[in-house]
Design a protein around this motif. Structure first.
Motif, PDB file in Angstrom:
ATOM      1  N   ILE A  61       0.865  -1.177   0.000  1.00  0.00           N
ATOM      2  CA  ILE A  61       0.000   0.000   0.000  1.00  0.00           C
ATOM      3  C   ILE A  61       0.903   1.229   0.000  1.00  0.00           C
ATOM      4  O   ILE A  61       1.641   1.460   0.959  1.00  0.00           O
ATOM      5  CB  ILE A  61      -0.932   0.022   1.227  1.00  0.00           C
ATOM      6  CG1 ILE A  61      -1.766  -1.256   1.297  1.00  0.00           C
ATOM      7  CG2 ILE A  61      -1.817   1.274   1.190  1.00  0.00           C
ATOM      8  CD1 ILE A  61      -2.580  -1.416   2.581  1.00  0.00           C
ATOM      9  N   THR A  62       0.854   1.980  -1.089  1.00  0.00           N
ATOM     10  CA  THR A  62       1.611   3.226  -1.176  1.00  0.00           C
ATOM     11  C   THR A  62       0.748   4.306  -0.539  1.00  0.00           C
ATOM     12  O   THR A  62      -0.384   4.542  -0.979  1.00  0.00           O
ATOM     13  CB  THR A  62       1.926   3.587  -2.637  1.00  0.00           C
ATOM     14  OG1 THR A  62       2.644   2.492  -3.234  1.00  0.00           O
ATOM     15  CG2 THR A  62       2.760   4.852  -2.720  1.00  0.00           C
ATOM     16  N   VAL A  63       1.273   4.929   0.508  1.00  0.00           N
ATOM     17  CA  VAL A  63       0.520   5.971   1.219  1.00  0.00           C
ATOM     18  C   VAL A  63       1.042   7.321   0.764  1.00  0.00           C
ATOM     19  O   VAL A  63       2.236   7.608   0.857  1.00  0.00           O
ATOM     20  CB  VAL A  63       0.662   5.815   2.745  1.00  0.00           C
ATOM     21  CG1 VAL A  63      -0.149   6.891   3.461  1.00  0.00           C
ATOM     22  CG2 VAL A  63       0.228   4.413   3.185  1.00  0.00           C
ATOM     23  N   VAL A  64       0.118   8.116   0.260  1.00  0.00           N
ATOM     24  CA  VAL A  64       0.458   9.421  -0.297  1.00  0.00           C
ATOM     25  C   VAL A  64      -0.194  10.520   0.534  1.00  0.00           C
ATOM     26  O   VAL A  64      -1.403  10.452   0.811  1.00  0.00           O
ATOM     27  CB  VAL A  64      -0.037   9.533  -1.757  1.00  0.00           C
ATOM     28  CG1 VAL A  64       0.333  10.884  -2.357  1.00  0.00           C
ATOM     29  CG2 VAL A  64       0.500   8.389  -2.602  1.00  0.00           C
ATOM     30  N   ALA A  65       0.590  11.512   0.919  1.00  0.00           N
ATOM     31  CA  ALA A  65       0.040  12.711   1.547  1.00  0.00           C
ATOM     32  C   ALA A  65      -0.478  13.592   0.423  1.00  0.00           C
ATOM     33  O   ALA A  65       0.284  14.027  -0.439  1.00  0.00           O
ATOM     34  CB  ALA A  65       1.104  13.438   2.360  1.00  0.00           C
ATOM     35  N   LYS A  66      -1.784  13.823   0.416  1.00  0.00           N
ATOM     36  CA  LYS A  66      -2.445  14.655  -0.595  1.00  0.00           C
ATOM     37  C   LYS A  66      -2.766  15.985   0.088  1.00  0.00           C
ATOM     38  O   LYS A  66      -3.835  16.151   0.673  1.00  0.00           O
ATOM     39  CB  LYS A  66      -3.733  13.994  -1.088  1.00  0.00           C
ATOM     40  CG  LYS A  66      -3.571  12.597  -1.640  1.00  0.00           C
ATOM     41  CD  LYS A  66      -2.963  12.567  -2.993  1.00  0.00           C
ATOM     42  CE  LYS A  66      -3.953  12.932  -4.057  1.00  0.00           C
ATOM     43  NZ  LYS A  66      -3.371  12.805  -5.403  1.00  0.00           N
ATOM     44  N   THR A  67      -1.817  16.887   0.029  1.00  0.00           N
ATOM     45  CA  THR A  67      -1.944  18.126   0.789  1.00  0.00           C
ATOM     46  C   THR A  67      -2.679  19.202  -0.003  1.00  0.00           C
ATOM     47  O   THR A  67      -2.767  19.151  -1.224  1.00  0.00           O
ATOM     48  CB  THR A  67      -0.565  18.652   1.201  1.00  0.00           C
ATOM     49  OG1 THR A  67       0.192  18.947   0.037  1.00  0.00           O
ATOM     50  CG2 THR A  67       0.175  17.629   2.053  1.00  0.00           C
ATOM     51  N   GLN A  68      -3.188  20.155   0.758  1.00  0.00           N
ATOM     52  CA  GLN A  68      -3.855  21.309   0.164  1.00  0.00           C
ATOM     53  C   GLN A  68      -3.568  22.536   1.010  1.00  0.00           C
ATOM     54  O   GLN A  68      -3.243  22.424   2.191  1.00  0.00           O
ATOM     55  CB  GLN A  68      -5.358  21.061   0.055  1.00  0.00           C
ATOM     56  CG  GLN A  68      -6.027  20.660   1.359  1.00  0.00           C
ATOM     57  CD  GLN A  68      -7.445  20.184   1.164  1.00  0.00           C
ATOM     58  OE1 GLN A  68      -8.329  20.991   0.995  1.00  0.00           O
ATOM     59  NE2 GLN A  68      -7.646  18.880   1.189  1.00  0.00           N
ATOM     60  N   THR A  69      -3.662  23.671   0.394  1.00  0.00           N
ATOM     61  CA  THR A  69      -3.465  24.916   1.123  1.00  0.00           C
ATOM     62  C   THR A  69      -4.671  25.137   2.028  1.00  0.00           C
ATOM     63  O   THR A  69      -5.817  25.005   1.592  1.00  0.00           O
ATOM     64  CB  THR A  69      -3.320  26.104   0.137  1.00  0.00           C
ATOM     65  OG1 THR A  69      -2.232  25.817  -0.733  1.00  0.00           O
ATOM     66  CG2 THR A  69      -3.075  27.400   0.877  1.00  0.00           C
ATOM     67  N   HIS A  70      -4.380  25.463   3.296  1.00  0.00           N
ATOM     68  CA  HIS A  70      -5.453  25.669   4.274  1.00  0.00           C
ATOM     69  C   HIS A  70      -4.985  26.682   5.300  1.00  0.00           C
ATOM     70  O   HIS A  70      -3.830  26.630   5.743  1.00  0.00           O
ATOM     71  CB  HIS A  70      -5.801  24.336   4.947  1.00  0.00           C
ATOM     72  CG  HIS A  70      -7.063  24.378   5.731  1.00  0.00           C
ATOM     73  ND1 HIS A  70      -7.124  24.869   7.009  1.00  0.00           N
ATOM     74  CD2 HIS A  70      -8.323  23.985   5.408  1.00  0.00           C
ATOM     75  CE1 HIS A  70      -8.367  24.769   7.459  1.00  0.00           C
ATOM     76  NE2 HIS A  70      -9.112  24.239   6.499  1.00  0.00           N
ATOM     77  N   ASP A  71      -5.866  27.578   5.695  1.00  0.00           N
ATOM     78  CA  ASP A  71      -5.529  28.639   6.655  1.00  0.00           C
ATOM     79  C   ASP A  71      -5.050  28.111   7.998  1.00  0.00           C
ATOM     80  O   ASP A  71      -4.159  28.692   8.613  1.00  0.00           O
ATOM     81  CB  ASP A  71      -6.746  29.539   6.931  1.00  0.00           C
ATOM     82  CG  ASP A  71      -7.216  30.295   5.708  1.00  0.00           C
ATOM     83  OD1 ASP A  71      -6.609  30.135   4.632  1.00  0.00           O
ATOM     84  OD2 ASP A  71      -8.200  31.045   5.824  1.00  0.00           O
ATOM     85  N   LYS A  72      -5.648  27.009   8.456  1.00  0.00           N
ATOM     86  CA  LYS A  72      -5.376  26.533   9.815  1.00  0.00           C
ATOM     87  C   LYS A  72      -4.621  25.212   9.883  1.00  0.00           C
ATOM     88  O   LYS A  72      -4.255  24.779  10.967  1.00  0.00           O
ATOM     89  CB  LYS A  72      -6.694  26.393  10.585  1.00  0.00           C
ATOM     90  CG  LYS A  72      -7.413  27.711  10.771  1.00  0.00           C
ATOM     91  CD  LYS A  72      -8.684  27.531  11.545  1.00  0.00           C
ATOM     92  CE  LYS A  72      -9.397  28.867  11.692  1.00  0.00           C
ATOM     93  NZ  LYS A  72     -10.653  28.735  12.410  1.00  0.00           N
ATOM     94  N   VAL A  73      -4.418  24.565   8.748  1.00  0.00           N
ATOM     95  CA  VAL A  73      -3.777  23.246   8.758  1.00  0.00           C
ATOM     96  C   VAL A  73      -2.547  23.288   7.849  1.00  0.00           C
ATOM     97  O   VAL A  73      -2.659  23.160   6.630  1.00  0.00           O
ATOM     98  CB  VAL A  73      -4.744  22.137   8.300  1.00  0.00           C
ATOM     99  CG1 VAL A  73      -4.100  20.765   8.485  1.00  0.00           C
ATOM    100  CG2 VAL A  73      -6.068  22.213   9.056  1.00  0.00           C
ATOM    101  N   PRO A  74      -1.364  23.449   8.452  1.00  0.00           N
ATOM    102  CA  PRO A  74      -0.154  23.512   7.620  1.00  0.00           C
ATOM    103  C   PRO A  74       0.130  22.174   6.919  1.00  0.00           C
ATOM    104  O   PRO A  74      -0.326  21.119   7.341  1.00  0.00           O
ATOM    105  CB  PRO A  74       0.950  23.855   8.620  1.00  0.00           C
ATOM    106  CG  PRO A  74       0.407  23.552   9.962  1.00  0.00           C
ATOM    107  CD  PRO A  74      -1.087  23.585   9.879  1.00  0.00           C
TER     108      PRO A  74
END
Length: 182
Positions: free
Chosen positions: A90-103
């Motif tokens: 299982i390849t685990v990928v961090a799928k990040t997004q820009t968010h005001d409160k969650v770096p």
């Protein structure tokens, strides 16, 4: 297995054999991952599952990336066998997004927590798992062939299967030695 026993005896299982988790076991493993702390309910992860023919596809991706980096034949042979260390990867990928409160860092940590939760879930039902990273987690060619976007980051490859041998439980570490009080 109760939660206390799980937390104090969990360990990586690097030698894994078939069978891969069945559908019910995989659902449990993935559901455990989805329960980790997730500030803002961003679900900043994706789980890419390689089993059966998917292991061959993952091997091809690794070999292609290694070739593009100038690897020699011996390394290419090693790389071609890497996905077959377990019946499921299982390849685990961090799928990040820009968010005001969650770096972004917090989103990467959430994906890491999901990986750990999957490993613990597997261990709790008698399966084995080992979390590996390595250079391919950061390789642009691997990312491209897995269809990841530029801001995505592989946090690990979780190898899952049945333990090949019954490993002795490692001695309990004293967590107090790493703590200090203010």
């Amino acid at each position: 297995m109760d939660a206390k026993q799980l937390l104090l005896t969990r360990q990586s299982t690097p030698r894994l054999v078939a069978p891969a988790p069945n559908a019910e076991q995989l659902t449990f493993i993935l559901d455990a991952a989805a329960r980790v702390p997730d500030h803002g309910a961003l679900t900043p992860w994706e789980f890419i599952i390689a089993v059966d023919d998917g292991l061959a596809k993952l091997a091809d991706i690794f070999v292609d990336a290694a070739k593009k980096s100038g690897a020699d034949e011996a390394f290419l042979t090693k790389v071609s066998n890497m996905p077959y260390r377990a019946p499921m990867v299982i390849t685990v990928v961090a799928k990040t997004q820009t968010h005001d409160k969650v770096p972004v860092l917090e989103q990467h940590i959430a994906a890491g927590c999901a990986t750990m939760a999957m490993q613990q879930a597997a261990f709790s039902i008698g399966l084995g798992a080992v979390w590996r990273t390595g250079d391919f987690a950061f390789d642009a060619n691997v990312h491209q062939q897995l269809g990841l976007s530029e801001q995505d980051q592989i946090v690990g490859f979780l190898y899952v299967g049945m333990p090949a041998v019954k490993a002795p439980i490692k001695p309990l570490k004293n967590g107090q030695q790493y703590a200090r009080y203010l």
